[in-house]
Scaffold this motif. Sequence first.
Motif, short mmCIF file in Angstrom:
data_model
loop_
_atom_site.label_atom_id
_atom_site.label_comp_id
_atom_site.label_asym_id
_atom_site.label_seq_id
_atom_site.Cartn_x
_atom_site.Cartn_y
_atom_site.Cartn_z
N PRO A 251 0.84 -1.21 0.00
CA PRO A 251 0.00 0.00 0.00
C PRO A 251 0.86 1.25 0.00
N LEU A 252 0.48 2.22 -0.80
CA LEU A 252 1.13 3.52 -0.76
C LEU A 252 0.62 4.30 0.43
N SER A 253 1.45 5.18 0.96
CA SER A 253 1.03 5.98 2.10
C SER A 253 -0.01 7.00 1.66
N ASP A 254 -0.64 7.63 2.63
CA ASP A 254 -1.64 8.65 2.30
C ASP A 254 -1.00 9.97 1.88
N ILE A 255 0.32 10.10 2.00
CA ILE A 255 1.02 11.24 1.42
C ILE A 255 1.28 10.97 -0.06
N ASP A 256 1.71 9.73 -0.39
CA ASP A 256 1.91 9.36 -1.80
C ASP A 256 0.60 9.36 -2.58
N ASP A 257 -0.50 9.02 -1.88
CA ASP A 257 -1.77 8.73 -2.55
C ASP A 257 -2.60 10.00 -2.72
N GLN A 258 -1.98 11.07 -3.23
CA GLN A 258 -2.70 12.31 -3.49
C GLN A 258 -3.02 12.39 -4.98
N ASP A 259 -4.20 12.91 -5.28
CA ASP A 259 -4.57 13.07 -6.68
C ASP A 259 -3.56 13.92 -7.43
N GLY A 260 -3.01 14.92 -6.74
CA GLY A 260 -2.07 15.81 -7.39
C GLY A 260 -0.75 15.14 -7.76
N LEU A 261 -0.48 13.96 -7.23
CA LEU A 261 0.76 13.24 -7.55
C LEU A 261 0.53 12.16 -8.59
N GLU B 43 4.08 2.79 5.86
CA GLU B 43 3.10 2.80 6.95
C GLU B 43 3.30 3.97 7.90
N LEU B 44 4.51 4.55 7.92
CA LEU B 44 4.78 5.67 8.82
C LEU B 44 4.02 6.93 8.40
N LEU B 45 3.58 6.98 7.15
CA LEU B 45 2.84 8.15 6.66
C LEU B 45 1.40 7.81 6.31
N MET B 46 0.89 6.76 6.92
CA MET B 46 -0.51 6.40 6.75
C MET B 46 -1.38 7.24 7.69
N VAL C 28 7.86 13.45 11.47
CA VAL C 28 6.64 13.39 10.68
C VAL C 28 5.67 12.35 11.23
N SER C 29 6.06 11.60 12.22
CA SER C 29 5.23 10.55 12.80
C SER C 29 5.80 10.29 14.19
N PRO C 30 5.38 9.25 14.88
CA PRO C 30 6.00 8.97 16.18
C PRO C 30 7.51 8.79 16.11
N ALA C 31 8.06 8.52 14.93
CA ALA C 31 9.51 8.39 14.78
C ALA C 31 9.93 9.02 13.46
N PRO C 32 11.18 9.49 13.36
CA PRO C 32 11.64 10.05 12.08
C PRO C 32 11.65 8.98 10.99
N LEU C 33 11.56 9.42 9.75
CA LEU C 33 11.64 8.48 8.64
C LEU C 33 13.03 7.85 8.60
N PRO C 34 13.12 6.57 8.34
CA PRO C 34 14.43 5.91 8.33
C PRO C 34 15.24 6.29 7.09
N ALA C 35 16.56 6.20 7.21
CA ALA C 35 17.43 6.40 6.06
C ALA C 35 17.09 5.34 5.01
N GLY C 36 17.05 5.75 3.77
CA GLY C 36 16.72 4.82 2.69
C GLY C 36 15.27 4.88 2.25
N PHE C 37 14.42 5.62 2.98
CA PHE C 37 13.03 5.79 2.57
C PHE C 37 12.99 6.59 1.27
N TYR C 38 12.30 6.08 0.26
CA TYR C 38 12.32 6.75 -1.04
C TYR C 38 10.94 7.18 -1.54
N GLY C 39 9.93 7.15 -0.67
CA GLY C 39 8.61 7.62 -1.06
C GLY C 39 8.49 9.12 -0.92
N ASN C 40 7.29 9.64 -1.04
CA ASN C 40 7.05 11.07 -0.93
C ASN C 40 7.05 11.47 0.54
N ALA C 41 7.87 12.43 0.88
CA ALA C 41 7.97 12.91 2.26
C ALA C 41 8.12 14.43 2.23
N PHE C 42 7.01 15.10 2.00
CA PHE C 42 7.05 16.56 1.92
C PHE C 42 5.69 17.12 2.32
#
Length: 429
Positions: A18-28, A190-193, A289-303
């Motif tokens: 599943p893509l996160s709810d940040i990735d899953d924007q109509d504008g993307l 899942e960190l951005l769900m 951005v969540s209970p913990a920072p995004l891990p190194a190597g995360f390559y999804g949308n984080a903005f």
Amino acid sequence: MATTLSFTVTRSARELRPLSDIDDQDGLRFYRSGDGPPLLPTDAGAAAVDPAVIIRRGLADALVHYYPVAGRIREEEPGRKLVVDCTGDGVLFVEADDEVSLSDFGDVLCPPFPCYQELLCEPDGRCAAVVGRPLLFVQVTRLRCGGFVFGLQICHNIADAAGTVQLLRAIGKMSRGMPAPTVSPVWAWELLMARSPPVVTTHGHPEYDDTAAGGNHDMFADQPFVHRAFFFGPKEMSALRDLAGAGARVSRFDMLAAFLWQRRVAALEYADDDEVRVMFVVNARARMVSPAPLPAGFYGNAFAFAVAACAVARRGASARCRSGTWWARATANGYVQSVADLMAQRGRRPRFGRAARTYLVSDVTRAGFEGVDFGWGEGAYGGPAAATLATFHLTVKGAGGEELIVVPMCLPAAAMERLEFDLQTWLNH
């Protein structure tokens, strides 16, 4: 003696991501197009090596680690939720040849590149359809001079600029014979769900307010659009500092974005008291951005987006921002999580920046596209092929080797003529 063999195998289910709810924007839901770096071989021996063969092998090796990129996006109900079906169907790779040389593109390599669509293997007209199609399109075009162009189109739902550069570096390293990427890719979508139930905070999220700043998205639909690039060197940036005033603590990006926003507003000739906006991208990777920072190597949308708005005040043929409200809360802890909750709460997944009077600008001067090395050294240029939905701030080398900020824009022809005259007048003074 002949025998008849009959058996049944049990196949494991394909992996769904599943893509996160940040990735899953109509504008993307489009493919971001990049004219990857045109490169020159470092020596005569390297010229005999086919870059398409080398890069294709490196791409195949990198996809072993980035295997979701070789899958296909599916849309599930309810809510049009996007998931990546890890089918292993692969990406689209094309080799091409062109009779032009790198020098034919001019002394300063920057968008808009002439005939840039010839360097990309997927027509722009299909960039809005992401379901059931390859997530990555690559074209390597060999040039007459021995250099080549790496043209990239990647589904924005799967990666942002930082994530795309991470993938490109992995392809580059494995093209050079390394056994694995230096940075291991991490899914962790899942960190951005959105939370259950969604809890949208009091931030307000004006970046998704489709009623403000002009709801008519087609106000220029009947006008031809043109592309231009504007350059700002040390002299121009020093003049901007003077305009900002002595002691003003403002970043280079904010200063240039504010100046061009005002000049763009004047060129587009909005009416007096129209609300206009500027919206820019804030990288959330280094933030909570969540209970913990995004891990190194995360390559999804984080903005997230920061937004400013003001009313237009016209004085004859000129215009300025009369009064303004700034929404810079995109840097606040919990803001990105609140955006994810908003996506799930509204269901229809609102678009960002669609208002007709919104200036969307992104700073990619430090993204690192030009630093990707497929074995021939760093690129002569790396970044977008042209300005479309967004305007970018890019760093390029001038004809004399000096560092320039280039800002490509796409505007209606009449507005672009006014903007060019305005900026030329300003630069001459």
